[in-house]
Enzyme design. Structure first.
Site, PDB file in Angstrom:
ATOM      1  N   PHE A   1       0.863  -1.183   0.000  1.00  0.00           N
ATOM      2  CA  PHE A   1       0.000   0.000   0.000  1.00  0.00           C
ATOM      3  C   PHE A   1       0.894   1.226   0.000  1.00  0.00           C
ATOM      4  O   PHE A   1       1.699   1.418   0.906  1.00  0.00           O
ATOM      5  CB  PHE A   1      -0.922   0.030   1.227  1.00  0.00           C
ATOM      6  CG  PHE A   1      -1.831   1.222   1.245  1.00  0.00           C
ATOM      7  CD1 PHE A   1      -3.076   1.180   0.640  1.00  0.00           C
ATOM      8  CD2 PHE A   1      -1.451   2.404   1.868  1.00  0.00           C
ATOM      9  CE1 PHE A   1      -3.922   2.276   0.640  1.00  0.00           C
ATOM     10  CE2 PHE A   1      -2.282   3.511   1.871  1.00  0.00           C
ATOM     11  CZ  PHE A   1      -3.525   3.445   1.252  1.00  0.00           C
TER      12      PHE A   1
ATOM     13  N   THR B   1       1.999  24.239  -4.188  1.00  0.00           N
ATOM     14  CA  THR B   1       1.979  25.538  -3.514  1.00  0.00           C
ATOM     15  C   THR B   1       2.689  25.512  -2.170  1.00  0.00           C
ATOM     16  O   THR B   1       3.549  26.349  -1.879  1.00  0.00           O
ATOM     17  CB  THR B   1       0.528  26.014  -3.320  1.00  0.00           C
ATOM     18  OG1 THR B   1      -0.087  26.158  -4.595  1.00  0.00           O
ATOM     19  CG2 THR B   1       0.506  27.362  -2.596  1.00  0.00           C
TER      20      THR B   1
ATOM     21  N   ASP C   1       9.353   2.754   1.276  1.00  0.00           N
ATOM     22  CA  ASP C   1       8.191   3.497   1.760  1.00  0.00           C
ATOM     23  C   ASP C   1       8.089   3.319   3.271  1.00  0.00           C
ATOM     24  O   ASP C   1       7.656   2.270   3.759  1.00  0.00           O
ATOM     25  CB  ASP C   1       6.939   2.979   1.058  1.00  0.00           C
ATOM     26  CG  ASP C   1       5.651   3.684   1.505  1.00  0.00           C
ATOM     27  OD1 ASP C   1       5.691   4.410   2.520  1.00  0.00           O
ATOM     28  OD2 ASP C   1       4.618   3.492   0.850  1.00  0.00           O
TER      29      ASP C   1
ATOM     30  N   LYS D   1       2.994  10.357   8.529  1.00  0.00           N
ATOM     31  CA  LYS D   1       2.405   9.852   9.770  1.00  0.00           C
ATOM     32  C   LYS D   1       3.162  10.321  11.019  1.00  0.00           C
ATOM     33  O   LYS D   1       3.108  11.478  11.371  1.00  0.00           O
ATOM     34  CB  LYS D   1       2.259   8.336   9.700  1.00  0.00           C
ATOM     35  CG  LYS D   1       1.228   7.916   8.639  1.00  0.00           C
ATOM     36  CD  LYS D   1       0.746   6.538   8.823  1.00  0.00           C
ATOM     37  CE  LYS D   1      -0.282   6.159   7.757  1.00  0.00           C
ATOM     38  NZ  LYS D   1      -1.594   6.773   7.992  1.00  0.00           N
TER      39      LYS D   1
END
Length: 500
Positions: free
Chosen positions: A217, A381, A326, A357
């Site tokens: 994931f 941005t 990841d 997280k």
């Protein structure tokens, strides 16, 4: 419902006389409560089922304008402390899930409250800068003193982002840019590449791929979904890229007790991963990078041996593929090391490491060669939020001053040993207990039983989370101590005992 316990552990000189309320919950006087406001509760206190009546009422209000199908209950964050989450109905629960692994040092930690209330930080909270173009003067200092002070080995740069999905999404872009520069032998796209890129055609939009693993994931944005292979609900109806997917080892736990069969399974998966890289290159769709989690979290808390990751890293290097680790869920200390891939023991474990997280901000660390040398190639941005860097700097200080890595290791040993004992006690219900540090999980007999157990535990004052098809994952804060681990195991045992 369980009786409440007095908040905090105070010295005898500060302990108040206790008042027993009509609900059966012990309460301190208002004056003493002020003294104790930064002291953690000593246990759960349940007044209603969860969700309670106020939560249900709020859910009805919210569903008028927003999907609430995934809402569990509404929280009172002002009253939450340390490892305890309080809901709007006054239920106080030991939180062993922490906002999907995202609370590093517990709720309302005084160090973070100090950052929020410091007048010197007022401008940072009021004025959110476009960090890529107009960063504040203290930005370099905060990055060097915070994020870069915990940078993984070999990675000398960092790019901040807002969340895990956008961290991986932009890391993927960095990999593709790096790979094309390598193919061309220089970093200047041709006029034809520029022209065709804006109409979604080659050669400007090259047919490059990323190799990912079943059960992985990596996010819910479009690019990330091409490498996410967990639940259909996350992907169905959404167009995606046709990229190679390797099998992830299906192992028996504890790993050290099943080395022979596990090594054979890992060898099979490594062989297939390398075979995919070769075959896709022959098809003219080369694999620019390999992306993997040190522990598959959403996909069921699966982890392989450290040797598996070392060999996979070697395969990626052999074929000129970037290696992206990841660490969105595993980063920040919950495995007992600040980065889970540190367990592998490699001098060069990754080209890029993504995070979010527990790190409060999102982003990715990278080697120099993955840094685009032209403006606006990796850009949005805000590029994260500078105030999150202020918080993270304090979190890192707390981790160091309170020796929280050692705390995680001690608590993790208690948790994992307790899970082993529970699965031995309830072999018809639990299996495959596993984990590193407090990053633990256990499988339940089936999905329905798992979901029932989550609700029973919650109504006893324990917040847990599911993953995979039938697993429960445990994600406490770094301030989760051995006493919390014992309390968790006691409540979890009581909930299991009520299952048929």
């Amino acid at each position: 419902m369980a009786a409440c316990l007095l908040r905090g552990c105070l010295s005898s000189s500060l302990r108040p006389s206790l008042l027993l309320s009509a609900s059966g919950c012990r309460q301190a006087s208002e004056a003493v409560a002020r003294v104790m406001e930064d002291v953690e509760y000593t246990g759960p206190c349940m007044k209603t089922e969860v969700p309670g009546p106020i939560s249900k009422s709020l859910s009805k209000q919210l569903e008028v304008v927003q999907n609430v199908l995934q809402v569990n209950f509404f929280c009172d964050y002002d009253e939450s402390r340390g490892n305890y989450l309080v809901d709007v109905d006054g239920n106080r629960m030991l939180d062993v899930y922490t906002q999907i692994a995202s609370i590093p040092i517990g709720y309302n930690h005084p160090a973070l409250t100090k950052i929020m209330t410091d007048p010197m930080n007022l401008g940072a909270f009021i004025n959110r800068p476009a960090l890529g173009m107009l960063p504040p003067g203290k930005y370099p200092e905060k990055l060097l003193g915070g994020l870069m002070s915990v940078a993984p080995r070999g990675l000398g740069r960092v790019q901040t982002m807002a969340c895990g999905s956008c961290s991986n999404e932009n890391a993927y872009k960095a990999i593709f840019i790096w790979y094309r520069n390598k193919q061309r032998g220089h970093n200047i796209p041709s006029q034809e590449e520029e022209r065709t890129s804006v109409i979604n055609q080659g050669p400007g939009c090259p047919d490059l791929t990323l190799l990912s693993f079943m059960g992985g994931f990596h996010g819910r944005t479009l690019g990330c979904l091409a490498t996410t292979h967990t639940k259909a609900i996350q992907k169905v109806d959404v167009p995606t890229f046709d990229w190679p997917i390797a099998p992830y080892p299906q192992l028996r736990y504890p790993l050290e007790e099943h080395q022979r069969e596990n090594s054979q399974e890992e060898a099979r998966c490594l062989e297939q991963a390398e075979d995919l890289i070769v075959k896709w290159a022959l098809k003219g769709r080369p694999v620019a990078g390999v992306v993997i989690e040190p522990i598959q979290a959403e996909g069921g808390d699966n982890h392989a041996s450290f040797d598996f990751y070392r060999k996979l890293r070697g395969i990626a290097k052999k074929h000129g593929c970037a290696f992206l680790v990841d660490e969105v869920q595993t980063g920040g200390g919950s495995t007992g090391k600040f980065w889970a891939h540190e367990h592998w023991g490699l001098d060069d474990p990754a080209d890029i490491v993504s995070f979010s997280k527990k790190m409060l901000t999102g982003g990715y660390f990278l080697k120099d060669e993955f840094q685009p040398d032209k403006p606006f190639r990796i850009f949005n941005t805000w590029l994260g939020d500078h105030t999150k860097n202020l918080f993270l700097n304090e979190v890192i200080k707390v981790i160091r001053t309170e020796n929280l890595m050692e705390e995680v290791q001690r608590s993790g040993r208690v948790m994992l040993q307790g899970l082993y004992e529970l699965q031995a006690k309830y072999p018809h219900l639990l299996s495959r207990a596993r984990g590193l540090g407090t990053f633990c999980a256990v499988d339940v007999r089936d999905e329905d039983t798992r979901n029932s157990l989550l609700i029973k535990a919650r109504n006893k004052g324990l917040v847990l989370g599911g993953c995979g098809t039938s697993s429960i994952r445990f994600r406490p804060a770094l301030v989760f101590k051995e006493r919390h681990a014992h309390l968790f195991l006691d409540i979890f045992n009581d909930a299991i005992a009520e299952l048929k």
